[in-house]
Scaffold this motif. Structure first.
Motif, PDB file in Angstrom:
ATOM      1  N   ASP A 120      -0.682   7.094   3.872  1.00 50.70           N
ATOM      2  CA  ASP A 120      -1.878   8.185   3.794  1.00 50.70           C
ATOM      3  C   ASP A 120      -2.702   8.284   2.566  1.00 50.70           C
ATOM      4  O   ASP A 120      -3.321   9.214   1.977  1.00 50.70           O
ATOM      5  CB  ASP A 120      -0.908   9.436   3.525  1.00 50.70           C
ATOM      6  CG  ASP A 120      -0.076   9.934   4.851  1.00 50.70           C
ATOM      7  OD1 ASP A 120      -0.081   9.511   5.682  1.00 50.70           O
ATOM      8  OD2 ASP A 120       1.102  10.423   4.572  1.00 50.70           O
ATOM      9  N   ASN A 121      -2.847   6.836   2.085  1.00 54.25           N
ATOM     10  CA  ASN A 121      -3.856   6.676   1.027  1.00 54.25           C
ATOM     11  C   ASN A 121      -4.629   5.664   1.553  1.00 54.25           C
ATOM     12  O   ASN A 121      -4.201   4.497   2.176  1.00 54.25           O
ATOM     13  CB  ASN A 121      -3.074   5.949  -0.143  1.00 54.25           C
ATOM     14  CG  ASN A 121      -2.389   7.233  -1.050  1.00 54.25           C
ATOM     15  OD1 ASN A 121      -3.101   8.098  -1.425  1.00 54.25           O
ATOM     16  ND2 ASN A 121      -1.311   6.870  -1.022  1.00 54.25           N
ATOM     17  N   SER A 122      -6.122   5.583   1.030  1.00 53.91           N
ATOM     18  CA  SER A 122      -7.069   4.858   1.577  1.00 53.91           C
ATOM     19  C   SER A 122      -7.098   3.592   0.576  1.00 53.91           C
ATOM     20  O   SER A 122      -6.481   3.570  -0.282  1.00 53.91           O
ATOM     21  CB  SER A 122      -8.617   5.291   1.458  1.00 53.91           C
ATOM     22  OG  SER A 122      -8.579   5.871   0.322  1.00 53.91           O
ATOM     23  N   LEU A 123      -7.717   2.364   1.144  1.00 50.57           N
ATOM     24  CA  LEU A 123      -7.672   1.375   0.207  1.00 50.57           C
ATOM     25  C   LEU A 123      -8.516   1.673  -1.080  1.00 50.57           C
ATOM     26  O   LEU A 123      -7.897   1.172  -2.141  1.00 50.57           O
ATOM     27  CB  LEU A 123      -8.474   0.079   1.002  1.00 50.57           C
ATOM     28  CG  LEU A 123      -7.678  -0.640   2.152  1.00 50.57           C
ATOM     29  CD1 LEU A 123      -8.553  -1.561   2.607  1.00 50.57           C
ATOM     30  CD2 LEU A 123      -6.516  -1.035   1.718  1.00 50.57           C
ATOM     31  N   TYR A 124      -9.300   2.532  -1.080  1.00 48.64           N
ATOM     32  CA  TYR A 124      -9.887   2.898  -2.168  1.00 48.64           C
ATOM     33  C   TYR A 124      -9.214   3.449  -3.237  1.00 48.64           C
ATOM     34  O   TYR A 124      -9.098   3.572  -4.463  1.00 48.64           O
ATOM     35  CB  TYR A 124     -11.187   4.097  -2.020  1.00 48.64           C
ATOM     36  CG  TYR A 124     -11.808   4.374  -3.144  1.00 48.64           C
ATOM     37  CD1 TYR A 124     -12.644   3.662  -3.968  1.00 48.64           C
ATOM     38  CD2 TYR A 124     -11.535   5.743  -3.625  1.00 48.64           C
ATOM     39  CE1 TYR A 124     -13.074   4.204  -5.204  1.00 48.64           C
ATOM     40  CE2 TYR A 124     -12.249   6.282  -4.926  1.00 48.64           C
ATOM     41  CZ  TYR A 124     -12.972   5.471  -5.358  1.00 48.64           C
ATOM     42  OH  TYR A 124     -13.285   5.921  -6.782  1.00 48.64           O
ATOM     43  N   ASP A 125      -8.203   4.655  -2.743  1.00 49.47           N
ATOM     44  CA  ASP A 125      -7.280   5.274  -3.490  1.00 49.47           C
ATOM     45  C   ASP A 125      -6.275   4.099  -4.023  1.00 49.47           C
ATOM     46  O   ASP A 125      -5.712   4.312  -5.291  1.00 49.47           O
ATOM     47  CB  ASP A 125      -6.358   6.400  -2.854  1.00 49.47           C
ATOM     48  CG  ASP A 125      -7.372   7.325  -2.277  1.00 49.47           C
ATOM     49  OD1 ASP A 125      -8.349   7.601  -3.095  1.00 49.47           O
ATOM     50  OD2 ASP A 125      -7.000   8.204  -1.346  1.00 49.47           O
ATOM     51  N   GLY A 151       0.804  -1.339  -0.229  1.00 48.61           N
ATOM     52  CA  GLY A 151      -0.054  -0.087  -0.074  1.00 48.61           C
ATOM     53  C   GLY A 151       0.817   0.975   0.073  1.00 48.61           C
ATOM     54  O   GLY A 151       2.062   1.170   0.257  1.00 48.61           O
TER      55      GLY A 151
END
Length: 114
Positions: A34-39, A31
């Motif tokens: 600072d990013n969501s799973l959606y991003d 991953g």
């Protein structure tokens, strides 16, 4: 008319595919902070579309008709040279091996290459 080196372009595209695959795998494994799973999923989908587009470009390049066949030009030059030598019809000539090298590199000189 401008000729391109389709093989060199295909190689660049294949390198781009490889880089995209590596980045995609890194994102899947770790991953991005600072990013969501959606991003992350969105970026992975973008990479997958890019990879698909690259593969389509490669297929298109491989299907293009060849505008310049160095082997055929060389064969014709060799045939013509024999005729010139047999009949003495050419007073100015380029030594055949030198002409072949010029044709193979597309008529450019070494200092023109990058």
């Amino acid at each position: 008319m401008r000729l391109i080196d389709a093989d060199a372009e295909i190689k660049k595209i294949e390198e781009e595919i490889q880089r995209a695959e590596e980045i995609k795998e890194q994102w899947k494994l770790r991953g991005i902070p600072d990013n969501s799973l959606y991003d992350i999923d969105k970026k992975i989908r973008q990479l997958e579309r890019n990879i698909t587009d690259c593969k389509i470009e490669i297929r298109i390049l491989k299907n293009y008709t060849t505008a310049y066949d160095p082997d055929k030009v060389i064969e014709e030059l060799k045939d013509s040279t024999v005729e010139f030598e047999l009949f003495g019809t050419c007073s100015d000539y380029v030594e055949i091996n030198h002409a072949i090298e010029i044709i193979k590199r597309g008529g450019g000189t070494d200092k023109d290459e990058k």
